[in-house]
Design a protein around this motif. Structure first.
Motif: not given
Length: 794
Positions: A506, A567, A535
């Motif tokens: 990440q 995210a 992702n």
């Protein structure tokens, strides 16, 4: 335990039980009208029987070993479909202590015993069909014609395997063979050369002949045991030959070739493995072995030859073969149709130098070399050439494994039962594949302290291929579920590794990179590829892992939640339908207990995007989100279903079912799954490529079928789950296994004519994810019991 994602009714659990019965072939729960459950086991004595007429261990004979291996393989693949019994062929003086599966015996020299056996079999209502193993030396009479007294009276379907097919037969031999074939519903040979001889020299119709190669044992590389430590082999170049010793083996040819080999490679040791054939020993004792001893001494080879005068167990034999640099096959019989020793050597990755028997001609292309019968000079030249070329030896080893893999005993079992399917159907036998035991062996082998390695060469991890976010995300989901089902503490280290890898990938903006090399550096191709799907997959993994709270350490769960929330800032920019679908799944699981309205809004926005895509391209004939089907197709309708459960939106549910049923109508054909080919995909209004199937797509389909069953209580989804999972076990167009039960790895793909034998992370983890679905079904059966106990106790 994590929250119950779908509350399941008792009736649904009962259907789960019935579905698993179809898969496993064992009725664990019988549901009487009263609603109570009783633990019952299938009475195997009531199952139809397949009878093998053959020699059988403990009799020491190649066909005996072959038959036991075949029987065991059929038992492993289809053990709850029928019972497997044996009629053991004996010689008059024998008194063997046979195992329980031996139901009858036949003294091959007693002419009247053959007709008596026919009467017994005809009176035995349990016997559905017969597999007969034929070799001319097994049966008495002229060319073994005593056998005809059995065959002409039998009233059961018979499949006969010819272990030897002699060319240019005399009239009597031809007549005997033709009568055997006439009495058989089908005949099996092990090479195309033998099939050709039956057709041309005996006039047998091609429709009656099936070629099923000699079976071989699957072997895991890098697992050499310590059974041969009695002989110091660490610094020796091992050549070997194995089998029951007889003059026809022509071992002297290899011994005579050794002096020239040793000139270049003095540390060579030649292992002659196996005791003297029992029938040879009865006639002449150890005469042949003693002649070999004398030759070794006369040539001064005492330090380079070892005799292992024992009938080895399978693990011992495989140990020696795995230590073998080159296997020498020196038979001097040009009519020897097949050799189990040759097949076993190739299965262990041994390059082979062989005389040109038909079996060798068909197998050794790229996996070895041939030399003329009894030509020790050619043998020594070929051996020296290979030993001087390590790269060629390495390539031959890989070629050997690729050539021999389709002949695994598992595949041989499938081929035999496919051939017998018509006969078995007449007895209303329903074929049911057995579920393999769950194994994480290959996953552990593929996992380092950094993560799970991307690719493998056969079953050896290819560290140079590095790691991917995709594989580690899938591995986190699969191993977490395994831990939830088994409480295996060894899983915890793996789970920590996979979660750490995801967090490592990440970036500051919340996005993820996908490709990492073996040294922990990000590959440059991360810049060049669209990583949306990766992702989305990471969000799925983090969300599903978070839903297992409080099963795991709070710090791990918190780390996953932080990464997921970080995210979220990028989710609204997703354009890929699969990235969107992965994200919906992850957010759904993440929000099961929290019921966070903001997460629900994000799920709704993502689902609306998929609705827009559906409306933009679909019509009455094409009910889909895009103008083509590619990979992970089942994921899209499954995500719509999760969005419907999250929001209560009926439109999402309708689109989910419409699109999923449309997809199922395409990929399920002839009671078999064929997922979308990765060689051109499936474009609207264009010709479809039927080959190039990947395990991950079968798994996504199974996962989605399970989700849809829980939501709709439609048992046809469970039936398709069984069909789809059987794809891994051999119910595919090649009738070959895709999951390797020995390594615990899953092969990377099913092509038109072959299976891709590499067992990478994607395929292996995908198989585990699918297998664990069926373990959940097992647990659902237990819940049925608990329901009943509660009801009975008030």
């Amino acid at each position: 335990m994590r929250a119950n994602i779908f509350p399941i009714s008792k009736n649904s659990l009962i259907v789960y039980n019935e579905a698993l019965n179809n898969v496993r072939g064992i009725n664990f729960f019988k549901m009487p009208k009263t609603g109570t459950s009783n633990l019952v086991a299938v009475d195997k004595s009531s199952l139809p029987e397949i009878l093998f007429i053959t020699t059988y261990p403990p009799r020491e004979c190649g066909i005996a070993t072959y038959s036991q291996d075949l029987r065991n393989a059929i038992q492993e693949k289809f053990g709850h479909s029928f019972s497997l019994k044996v009629c053991a062929i004996n010689v008059a003086s024998s008194n063997f202590n046979y195992p329980d599966e031996v139901k009858y015996t036949l003294v091959s020299s007693d002419k009247e015993a053959f007709s008596a056996l026919a009467a017994k079999i005809n009176a035995d209502k349990n016997i559905a069909m017969i597999f007969l193993q034929h070799e001319f030396g097994l049966f008495s009479g002229e060319h073994g014609d005593f056998l005809l007294k059995l065959l002409k009276h039998l009233k059961r379907p018979i499949t006969t395997t010819f272990h030897t097919v002699l060319p240019n037969p005399n009239p009597k031999l031809k007549k005997v063979v033709r009568k055997i074939v006439d009495c058989s519903d089908a005949v099996i040979v092990m090479t195309t050369a033998s099939s050709l001889i039956l057709r041309t020299d005996y006039g047998i119709a091609v429709q009656k002949i099936a070629v099923i190669p000699h079976g071989t044992h699957l072997v895991s590389s890098g697992t050499v045991a310590n059974t041969s430590s009695k002989i110091h082999l660490a610094d020796r170049i091992v050549l070997s030959t194995f089998g029951l010793l007889s003059e026809g083996k022509s071992i002297e040819t290899a011994i005579e070739a050794l002096p020239k080999i040793i000139e270049s490679f003095p540390n060579v040791i030649y292992l002659i493995i196996g005791k003297t054939h029992p029938e040879v020993f009865k006639r002449e004792g150890e005469k042949y072995r003693e002649s070999l001893y004398e030759k070794v001494i006369s040539l001064g080879l005492q330090n380079n030859v070892r005799f292992i005068n024992r009938y080895l167990s399978l693990p011992e034999l495989m140990d020696y073969l795995q230590r073998t640099k080159i296997y020498l096959f020196t038979s001097k019989d040009p009519n020897q149709a097949v050799s189990g020793t040759l097949a076993y050597a190739l299965a262990c990755g041994c390059p082979v130098i062989s005389t040109p028997i038909p079996h060798a001609k068909e197998l050794l292309d790229g996996a070895g070399m041939s030399f003329d019968f009894q030509n020790s000079e050619q043998l020594s030249e070929a051996t020296v050439k290979l030993l001087f070329d390590p790269e060629l030896l390495k390539q031959m080893r890989l070629n050997a494994l690729h050539k021999i893999s389709p002949t695994s005993w598992q595949n041989a079992a499938i081929a035999h039962i496919e051939l017998a399917k018509t006969s078995l159907a007449k007895r209303k036998v329903i074929l049911k594949y057995e579920l393999p035991k769950i194994s994480l062996d290959h996953i552990k082998k593929m996992t380092t302290t950094d993560g799970i390695i991307q690719f493998s060469q056969i079953d050896e991890p290819d560290l140079a291929s590095g790691y991917t976010l995709d594989d580690n995300a899938r591995a986190l989901i699969a191993v977490s579920k395994h831990y939830a089902l088994t409480n295996d503490v060894q899983d915890l280290e793996l789970i920590t590794i996979y979660l750490d890898f995801i967090i490592f990938c990440q970036q500051e903006d919340g996005s993820f990179l996908n490709y990492v090399d073996s040294k922990g550096n990000f590959f440059l191709k991360n810049r060049d590829e669209n990583l949306e799907d990766s992702n989305g997959r990471a969000i799925w993994a983090l969300g599903e892992f978070s839903s297992y709270q409080p099963l795991f350490n709070e710090k791990l769960i918190e780390a996953a939640k932080i990464a997921l929330e970080k995210a979220l800032r990028n989710v609204s920019s997703f354009h890929s339908p699969r990235a969107i679908a992965f994200a919906i799944k992850g957010l759904y699981f993440y929000n099961v207990e929290k019921e966070n309205p903001i997460i629900k809004v994000i799920i709704t926005q993502l689902a609306d995007n998929l609705v827009s895509k559906f409306r933009g391209v679909s019509d009455q004939q094409w009910r889909w989100f895009e103008n083509y089907l590619t990979y992970a197709n089942s994921l899209l309708p499954e995500a719509m279903l999760y969005a419907s459960i999250s929001s209560g939106n009926i439109l999402y549910r309708k689109i989910a079912k419409t699109t999923f049923d449309f997809l199922l109508s395409i990929i399920f054909r002839d009671n078999q799954i064929k997922v979308i080919s990765n060689q051109g995909w499936h474009h609207r209004d264009k010709k479809v490529n039927n080959f190039g199937e990947q395990p991950i797509d079968v798994t996504y389909t199974i996962i989605a079928l399970n989700t849809f069953y829980k939501a709709f209580d439609d048992a046809t989804y469970l039936e398709k789950m069984e069909t789809a999972f059987n794809w891994f076990l051999g119910k595919n167009h090649l009738h070959q296994i895709v999951y390797n039960p020995t390594t615990g790895g899953c092969y990377d793909g099913l092509e038109e004519h072959h299976v891709n034998l590499n067992q990478g992370a994607e395929s292996t983890v995908s198989y585990l994810m699918a297998r664990l679905i069926f373990e959940e079904i097992e647990n659902a059966k237990i819940e049925v019991q608990l329901y009943d106990e509660v009801y009975q106790n008030g």
